[in-house]
Design a protein around this motif. Structure first.
Motif, PDB file in Angstrom:
ATOM      1  N   UNK A 145      -0.958  14.724 -31.826  1.00 21.93           N
ATOM      2  CA  UNK A 145      -1.649  13.622 -31.148  1.00 21.93           C
ATOM      3  C   UNK A 145      -2.282  14.064 -29.829  1.00 21.93           C
ATOM      4  N   UNK A 146      -1.861  15.210 -29.314  1.00 23.90           N
ATOM      5  CA  UNK A 146      -2.381  15.696 -28.037  1.00 23.90           C
ATOM      6  C   UNK A 146      -1.638  15.168 -26.824  1.00 23.90           C
ATOM      7  N   UNK A 147      -0.679  14.279 -27.032  1.00 26.83           N
ATOM      8  CA  UNK A 147       0.066  13.718 -25.907  1.00 26.83           C
ATOM      9  C   UNK A 147       1.123  14.682 -25.384  1.00 26.83           C
ATOM     10  N   UNK A 203       9.746   6.958 -18.970  1.00 26.39           N
ATOM     11  CA  UNK A 203       9.325   8.013 -19.878  1.00 26.39           C
ATOM     12  C   UNK A 203       8.215   7.489 -20.778  1.00 26.39           C
ATOM     13  N   UNK A 204       7.306   8.382 -21.150  1.00 22.27           N
ATOM     14  CA  UNK A 204       6.224   7.953 -22.025  1.00 22.27           C
ATOM     15  C   UNK A 204       5.337   9.100 -22.449  1.00 22.27           C
ATOM     16  N   UNK A 205       4.142   8.741 -22.902  1.00 20.17           N
ATOM     17  CA  UNK A 205       3.208   9.692 -23.491  1.00 20.17           C
ATOM     18  C   UNK A 205       1.849   9.538 -22.821  1.00 20.17           C
ATOM     19  N   UNK A 206       1.199  10.687 -22.552  1.00 17.96           N
ATOM     20  CA  UNK A 206      -0.109  10.672 -21.896  1.00 17.96           C
ATOM     21  C   UNK A 206      -0.904  11.896 -22.331  1.00 17.96           C
ATOM     22  N   UNK A 207      -2.212  11.777 -22.258  1.00 19.15           N
ATOM     23  CA  UNK A 207      -3.084  12.917 -22.464  1.00 19.15           C
ATOM     24  C   UNK A 207      -3.497  13.190 -23.897  1.00 19.15           C
ATOM     25  N   UNK A 220       3.394  18.984 -26.746  1.00 18.90           N
ATOM     26  CA  UNK A 220       4.000  17.793 -26.151  1.00 18.90           C
ATOM     27  C   UNK A 220       4.984  18.146 -25.035  1.00 18.90           C
ATOM     28  N   UNK A 221       5.359  19.421 -24.906  1.00 19.55           N
ATOM     29  CA  UNK A 221       6.294  19.871 -23.865  1.00 19.55           C
ATOM     30  C   UNK A 221       5.597  20.674 -22.774  1.00 19.55           C
ATOM     31  N   UNK A 222       4.285  20.537 -22.681  1.00 17.51           N
ATOM     32  CA  UNK A 222       3.525  21.296 -21.688  1.00 17.51           C
ATOM     33  C   UNK A 222       3.832  20.848 -20.260  1.00 17.51           C
ATOM     34  N   UNK A 223       3.485  21.706 -19.331  1.00 17.68           N
ATOM     35  CA  UNK A 223       3.595  21.398 -17.905  1.00 17.68           C
ATOM     36  C   UNK A 223       2.230  20.915 -17.425  1.00 17.68           C
ATOM     37  N   UNK A 224       2.204  19.654 -16.936  1.00 18.32           N
ATOM     38  CA  UNK A 224       0.915  19.089 -16.521  1.00 18.32           C
ATOM     39  C   UNK A 224       1.129  18.012 -15.465  1.00 18.32           C
ATOM     40  N   UNK A 225       0.232  17.995 -14.502  1.00 26.75           N
ATOM     41  CA  UNK A 225       0.199  16.960 -13.477  1.00 26.75           C
ATOM     42  C   UNK A 225      -0.993  16.072 -13.792  1.00 26.75           C
ATOM     43  N   UNK A 268       0.812  -1.211   0.000  1.00 27.88           N
ATOM     44  CA  UNK A 268       0.000   0.000   0.000  1.00 27.88           C
ATOM     45  C   UNK A 268       0.846   1.262   0.000  1.00 27.88           C
ATOM     46  N   UNK A 269       2.102   1.165   0.337  1.00 29.86           N
ATOM     47  CA  UNK A 269       2.994   2.319   0.384  1.00 29.86           C
ATOM     48  C   UNK A 269       3.608   2.641  -0.979  1.00 29.86           C
ATOM     49  N   UNK A 270       3.314   1.847  -2.000  1.00 25.09           N
ATOM     50  CA  UNK A 270       3.821   2.096  -3.345  1.00 25.09           C
ATOM     51  C   UNK A 270       2.746   2.845  -4.131  1.00 25.09           C
ATOM     52  N   UNK A 271       3.111   4.008  -4.678  1.00 25.82           N
ATOM     53  CA  UNK A 271       2.176   4.803  -5.460  1.00 25.82           C
ATOM     54  C   UNK A 271       2.792   5.205  -6.787  1.00 25.82           C
ATOM     55  N   UNK A 272       1.938   5.731  -7.652  1.00 27.26           N
ATOM     56  CA  UNK A 272       2.340   6.213  -8.977  1.00 27.26           C
ATOM     57  C   UNK A 272       2.041   7.710  -9.069  1.00 27.26           C
ATOM     58  N   UNK A 273       2.983   8.459  -9.623  1.00 30.77           N
ATOM     59  CA  UNK A 273       2.778   9.865  -9.956  1.00 30.77           C
ATOM     60  C   UNK A 273       3.132  10.024 -11.431  1.00 30.77           C
ATOM     61  N   UNK A 274       2.365  10.830 -12.145  1.00 28.89           N
ATOM     62  CA  UNK A 274       2.636  11.065 -13.560  1.00 28.89           C
ATOM     63  C   UNK A 274       2.742  12.566 -13.796  1.00 28.89           C
ATOM     64  N   UNK A 275       3.912  12.976 -14.270  1.00 30.11           N
ATOM     65  CA  UNK A 275       4.216  14.394 -14.427  1.00 30.11           C
ATOM     66  C   UNK A 275       4.766  14.687 -15.815  1.00 30.11           C
ATOM     67  N   UNK A 276       4.352  15.811 -16.381  1.00 31.50           N
ATOM     68  CA  UNK A 276       4.879  16.287 -17.659  1.00 31.50           C
ATOM     69  C   UNK A 276       5.480  17.666 -17.420  1.00 31.50           C
TER      70      UNK A 276
END
Length: 188
Positions: free
Chosen positions: A61-63, A41-45, A104-109, A11-19
Motif C-alpha cells: 500500500x506504500x504506507x 498509532x496509524x498509517x501514512x504515506x 511499512x517499517x521505514x524511518x520517515x519524518x 497555539x502551543x499544541x502541535x502535531x508531529x508524525x514520525x515513522x
C-alpha cells in the motif's frame, strides 16, 4: 498544518508524525514524555484509502506504520521529539527495524509545516556531520499526508501487553534506553 485551532488559545499544541519501525515501539516510547498529550498509532504515506493493518503489512500500500503525536510546545519542542526519535530506533537501515522488514517499517519524518521540515533537515545534517551512527542516515523527510488511525487493538499496545514476547524483547529495551538517556524529559 502543525497547530490545532491556530486562531484560539491553543497555539502551543502541535502535531508531529514520525515513522520509526513498528508503531507499538514508537508509541510506547513517546507516551512517556512530558509534554506529549497523546500518541495515535496509524498509517501514512501510502496510496490505499482507509488501509487496514493486514493490507499495510503486505508492504504493497506504500504506507508506513507511524505515530501522530499531539504535544504542548510549552513543555517539549519538536527538536526534542526528534532527539528521542533518533535515539530509540536505527535510522541507518532502509525499510527495516530489527526483525521487522518492509517499506511499512521505514524511518520517515512527516512534517506539518516548513519549520518542522527545516528542523528535520538540519537535525539529520548535524547527525551525519558528527557521524553519530557510523553510517549515513536513510530517514526520509516528507510532507505529511492523510494519517489513518490504526485499529483499536494497536492503541497503547505495549502497556496492555508488556509480558508478550515481542514487547519483552523489543519494546522494553527501548523504554529502558529512554529512561536512562532522557530521565529529565519523562512524565513525573
Amino acid at each position: 498544518m502543525s497547530t490545532l485551532n491556530s486562531n484560539s488559545n491553543q497555539d502551543h499544541i502541535q502535531i508531529a508524525t514520525l515513522a520509526g519501525g513498528c508503531f507499538w515501539c514508537t508509541e510506547a516510547v513517546f507516551l512517556n514524555l512530558e509534554g506529549v498529550i497523546s500518541v495515535q498509532p496509524g498509517y501514512i504515506g501510502g496510496t490505499t484509502e482507509n488501509p487496514t493493518y493486514k493490507e499495510i503489512s503486505t508492504g504493497l500500500t506504500g504506507h508506513a506504520e507511524a505515530i501522530e503525536i499531539k504535544f504542548d510546545t510549552r513543555k517539549i519542542d519538536f527538536e526534542t521529539l526528534l532527539e528521542v526519535f533518533f535515539a530509540t530506533h536505527d535510522p541507518t537501515t532502509l525499510n527495516r527495524q530489527g526483525a521487522d522488514v518492509g517499506t511499512q517499517y521505514r524511518s520517515e519524518i512527516f512534517y506539518h509545516d516548513d519549520n518542522q521540515k527545516q528542523i528535520s533537515e538540519n537535525y539529520i545534517a548535524q547527525l551525519n556531520l558528527e557521524n553519530t551512527f557510523g553510517k549515513s542516515i536513510v530517514t526520509k523527510i516528507s510532507k505529511a499526508s492523510r494519517f489513518y488511525v490504526a485499529e483499536d487493538y494497536h492503541k497503547n499496545y505495549y502497556n496492555r501487553n508488556t509480558s508478550q514476547s515481542y514487547c519483552t524483547y523489543v519494546i522494553t529495551p527501548k523504554i529502558n534506553k529512554l529512561k536512562e538517556k532522557f530521565q529529565d524529559k519523562l512524565k513525573k
